[in-house]
Design an enzyme around this catalytic site. Structure first.
Site, PDB file in Angstrom:
ATOM      1  CE  LYS A  33      -1.258  -7.708  -0.998  1.00  0.00           C
ATOM      2  NZ  LYS A  33      -1.456  -8.641   0.138  1.00  0.00           N
ATOM      3  NE  ARG A 108      -7.293  -8.292  -3.268  1.00  0.00           N
ATOM      4  CZ  ARG A 108      -6.695  -7.692  -2.231  1.00  0.00           C
ATOM      5  NH1 ARG A 108      -6.043  -6.563  -2.392  1.00  0.00           N
ATOM      6  NH2 ARG A 108      -6.748  -8.196  -1.056  1.00  0.00           N
ATOM      7  NE  ARG A 148      -2.288  -4.938   8.578  1.00  0.00           N
ATOM      8  CZ  ARG A 148      -2.545  -5.398   7.364  1.00  0.00           C
ATOM      9  NH1 ARG A 148      -1.696  -5.150   6.377  1.00  0.00           N
ATOM     10  NH2 ARG A 148      -3.628  -6.090   7.121  1.00  0.00           N
ATOM     11  NE  ARG A 180      -6.220  -3.299   6.801  1.00  0.00           N
ATOM     12  CZ  ARG A 180      -5.647  -3.780   5.688  1.00  0.00           C
ATOM     13  NH1 ARG A 180      -4.472  -3.296   5.288  1.00  0.00           N
ATOM     14  NH2 ARG A 180      -6.220  -4.728   4.987  1.00  0.00           N
ATOM     15  NE  ARG A 191      -7.814  -9.279   4.788  1.00  0.00           N
ATOM     16  CZ  ARG A 191      -6.976  -8.636   5.606  1.00  0.00           C
ATOM     17  NH1 ARG A 191      -7.228  -8.592   6.908  1.00  0.00           N
ATOM     18  NH2 ARG A 191      -5.927  -8.027   5.131  1.00  0.00           N
TER      19      ARG A 191
HETATM   20  P1  AP5 Z   1       1.716  -5.554   5.172  1.00  0.00           P
HETATM   21  O1  AP5 Z   1       2.888  -5.016   4.419  1.00  0.00           O
HETATM   22  O2  AP5 Z   1       0.729  -4.590   5.712  1.00  0.00           O
HETATM   23  O3  AP5 Z   1       1.002  -6.733   4.337  1.00  0.00           O
HETATM   24  P2  AP5 Z   1       0.042  -6.678   3.066  1.00  0.00           P
HETATM   25  O4  AP5 Z   1       0.424  -7.806   2.185  1.00  0.00           O
HETATM   26  O5  AP5 Z   1       0.029  -5.300   2.468  1.00  0.00           O
HETATM   27  O6  AP5 Z   1      -1.324  -7.012   3.793  1.00  0.00           O
HETATM   28  P3  AP5 Z   1      -2.795  -6.469   3.576  1.00  0.00           P
HETATM   29  O7  AP5 Z   1      -3.590  -7.087   4.674  1.00  0.00           O
HETATM   30  O8  AP5 Z   1      -2.839  -4.966   3.489  1.00  0.00           O
HETATM   31  O9  AP5 Z   1      -3.189  -7.079   2.226  1.00  0.00           O
HETATM   32  P4  AP5 Z   1      -4.590  -7.351   1.706  1.00  0.00           P
HETATM   33  O10 AP5 Z   1      -4.318  -7.620   0.281  1.00  0.00           O
HETATM   34  O11 AP5 Z   1      -5.348  -8.385   2.431  1.00  0.00           O
HETATM   35  O12 AP5 Z   1      -5.383  -6.004   2.050  1.00  0.00           O
HETATM   36  P5  AP5 Z   1      -5.696  -4.703   1.177  1.00  0.00           P
HETATM   37  O13 AP5 Z   1      -5.543  -3.529   2.036  1.00  0.00           O
HETATM   38  O14 AP5 Z   1      -5.006  -4.745  -0.124  1.00  0.00           O
HETATM   39  O15 AP5 Z   1       2.314  -6.441   6.374  1.00  0.00           O
HETATM   40  C1  AP5 Z   1       1.449  -7.116   7.265  1.00  0.00           C
HETATM   41  C2  AP5 Z   1       2.094  -7.136   8.665  1.00  0.00           C
HETATM   42  O16 AP5 Z   1       3.295  -7.916   8.622  1.00  0.00           O
HETATM   43  C3  AP5 Z   1       2.516  -5.740   9.166  1.00  0.00           C
HETATM   44  O17 AP5 Z   1       2.275  -5.681  10.547  1.00  0.00           O
HETATM   45  C4  AP5 Z   1       4.024  -5.683   8.873  1.00  0.00           C
HETATM   46  O18 AP5 Z   1       4.695  -4.862   9.802  1.00  0.00           O
HETATM   47  C5  AP5 Z   1       4.434  -7.134   9.003  1.00  0.00           C
HETATM   48  N1  AP5 Z   1       5.517  -7.519   8.093  1.00  0.00           N
HETATM   49  C6  AP5 Z   1       5.657  -7.154   6.788  1.00  0.00           C
HETATM   50  N2  AP5 Z   1       6.771  -7.713   6.266  1.00  0.00           N
HETATM   51  C7  AP5 Z   1       7.326  -8.459   7.260  1.00  0.00           C
HETATM   52  C8  AP5 Z   1       8.499  -9.272   7.337  1.00  0.00           C
HETATM   53  N3  AP5 Z   1       9.302  -9.447   6.283  1.00  0.00           N
HETATM   54  N4  AP5 Z   1       8.778  -9.878   8.520  1.00  0.00           N
HETATM   55  C9  AP5 Z   1       7.966  -9.729   9.607  1.00  0.00           C
HETATM   56  N5  AP5 Z   1       6.863  -8.958   9.599  1.00  0.00           N
HETATM   57  C10 AP5 Z   1       6.536  -8.327   8.438  1.00  0.00           C
HETATM   58  O19 AP5 Z   1      -7.253  -4.940   0.859  1.00  0.00           O
HETATM   59  C11 AP5 Z   1      -8.233  -4.831   1.867  1.00  0.00           C
HETATM   60  C12 AP5 Z   1      -9.601  -5.126   1.276  1.00  0.00           C
HETATM   61  O20 AP5 Z   1      -9.921  -4.168   0.254  1.00  0.00           O
HETATM   62  C13 AP5 Z   1      -9.765  -6.490   0.591  1.00  0.00           C
HETATM   63  O21 AP5 Z   1     -10.049  -7.528   1.501  1.00  0.00           O
HETATM   64  C14 AP5 Z   1     -10.945  -6.197  -0.346  1.00  0.00           C
HETATM   65  O22 AP5 Z   1     -12.157  -6.179   0.371  1.00  0.00           O
HETATM   66  C15 AP5 Z   1     -10.649  -4.776  -0.825  1.00  0.00           C
HETATM   67  N6  AP5 Z   1      -9.798  -4.772  -2.019  1.00  0.00           N
HETATM   68  C16 AP5 Z   1      -8.512  -4.339  -2.102  1.00  0.00           C
HETATM   69  N7  AP5 Z   1      -8.024  -4.496  -3.335  1.00  0.00           N
HETATM   70  C17 AP5 Z   1      -9.029  -5.043  -4.071  1.00  0.00           C
HETATM   71  C18 AP5 Z   1      -9.116  -5.467  -5.430  1.00  0.00           C
HETATM   72  N8  AP5 Z   1      -8.078  -5.366  -6.275  1.00  0.00           N
HETATM   73  N9  AP5 Z   1     -10.304  -5.991  -5.847  1.00  0.00           N
HETATM   74  C19 AP5 Z   1     -11.355  -6.102  -5.008  1.00  0.00           C
HETATM   75  N10 AP5 Z   1     -11.344  -5.733  -3.715  1.00  0.00           N
HETATM   76  C20 AP5 Z   1     -10.167  -5.204  -3.243  1.00  0.00           C
END
Ligand code: AP5
Length: 248
Positions: A33, A108, A148, A180, A191
């Site tokens: 994402k 989410r 990552r 992270r 997660r």
């Molecule tokens: P990346 O692009 O970083 O993936 P992502 O989907 O953004 O992963 P996240 O872990 O950031 O998502 P998340 O939703 O769990 O965490 P968030 O920060 O939102 O890519 C991942 C890896 O793959 C990278 O190394 C990249 O290089 C690689 N990659 C990407 N595309 C690729 C491809 N095509 N091929 C190969 N490799 C590839 O949330 C964190 C925490 O915050 C949550 O757990 C929760 O506690 C809180 N939180 C956030 N939003 C909310 C909400 N709306 N409500 C409540 N709590 C929330």
């Protein structure tokens, strides 16, 4: 306003042509994402709004919200809906969101999705959202998460698939890359559980509204971007009036 917000608002003002309106990127942890949101931001000149990044920014500033959220993030649990909704409402008030934005990691829960529907409906002239649901198999997600590395300014790498030119150093700004705290196998399991129990239920909610596309995230980054772009063009809209009415 943070330094990141200011940078995004500058990017937004430099771009003009095709405007996709609000885009929601939904998918499990590590699906790509953030990677895709940054590419869409650069291509369309609309800001990326990542609720994960907003919460991490609060943690960096050591606000009470940031410190409370940090505890939940480390356990892979969700922050309360009202807190996240209020944070998003505040961010959507910024001028750079007027032409569209990419919401990364929000909504989410069903409660967040319902809140967003109502929030947008109550704002005159809001375009209907386009929802992109990204999919990748669980084993590959784990590899993406544990591999990552991120720089403090948000550039994303992967030691397996997208390594920096120099190990541990950001290509863009030379800053040291970090892992992270929630990118461990144990927290990943938590997660994923939250995704299966809460976020997966958001997908049928939007599928039913029509402006929804599923994209295979297990392709090279550029191929995923192309698939997203193609989907967005299918739902193409002008800056004022959507070509595809809401709900069709
Ligand atoms: P990346 O692009 O970083 O993936 P992502 O989907 O953004 O992963 P996240 O872990 O950031 O998502 P998340 O939703 O769990 O965490 P968030 O920060 O939102 O890519 C991942 C890896 O793959 C990278 O190394 C990249 O290089 C690689 N990659 C990407 N595309 C690729 C491809 N095509 N091929 C190969 N490799 C590839 O949330 C964190 C925490 O915050 C949550 O757990 C929760 O506690 C809180 N939180 C956030 N939003 C909310 C909400 N709306 N409500 C409540 N709590 C929330």
């Amino acid at each position: 306003m943070t330094e990141t917000d200011t940078k995004q608002e500058n990017v937004a003002s430099e771009k003009a042509d095709f405007i996709p309106g609000p885009v929601l990127l939904i998918g499990p942890p590590g699906v790509g994402k953030g990677t895709q949101a940054k590419l869409l931001m650069a291509e369309f000149g609309i800001p990326q709004i990542s609720t994960g990044d907003l919460l991490r920014e609060q943690r960096k500033q050591r606000t009470p919200l940031g410190l409370a959220a940090d505890d939940l993030i480390r356990q892979g649990l969700l922050v309360a809906d009202e807190i996240v909704n209020a944070m998003v409402a505040e961010r959507l008030r910024h001028a750079d969101c007027g032409r569209g934005y990419v919401l990364d990691g929000f909504p989410r829960t069903l409660a967040q999705a319902t809140w967003l529907d109502q929030h947008l409906a109550s704002h005159e002239g809001s375009c209907p959202v386009v929802v992109i649901s990204l999919r990748v198999d669980r084993d590959d997600l784990l590899k993406r998460i544990t591999g990552r590395r991120v720089c403090p300014d948000g550039h994303i790498y992967n030691i397996y698939s997208q390594p920096p030119a120099r190990a541990g150093v950001c290509d863009a700004d030379g800053k040291r890359l970090e892992q992270r705290k929630d990118d461990t196998e144990e927290v990943f399991e938590s997660r994923m559980r939250v995704f299966d129990e809460e976020t997966a239920r958001v997908i049928p909610h939007y599928r039913g509204q029509g402006r929804f596309a599923e994209v295979d995230g297990f392709q090279p980054v550029e191929a995923v971007t192309t698939a997203i772009r193609t989907s967005l063009q299918g739902f193409r809209m002008g800056s004022e009036r959507p070509r595809v009415p809401a709900g069709k």
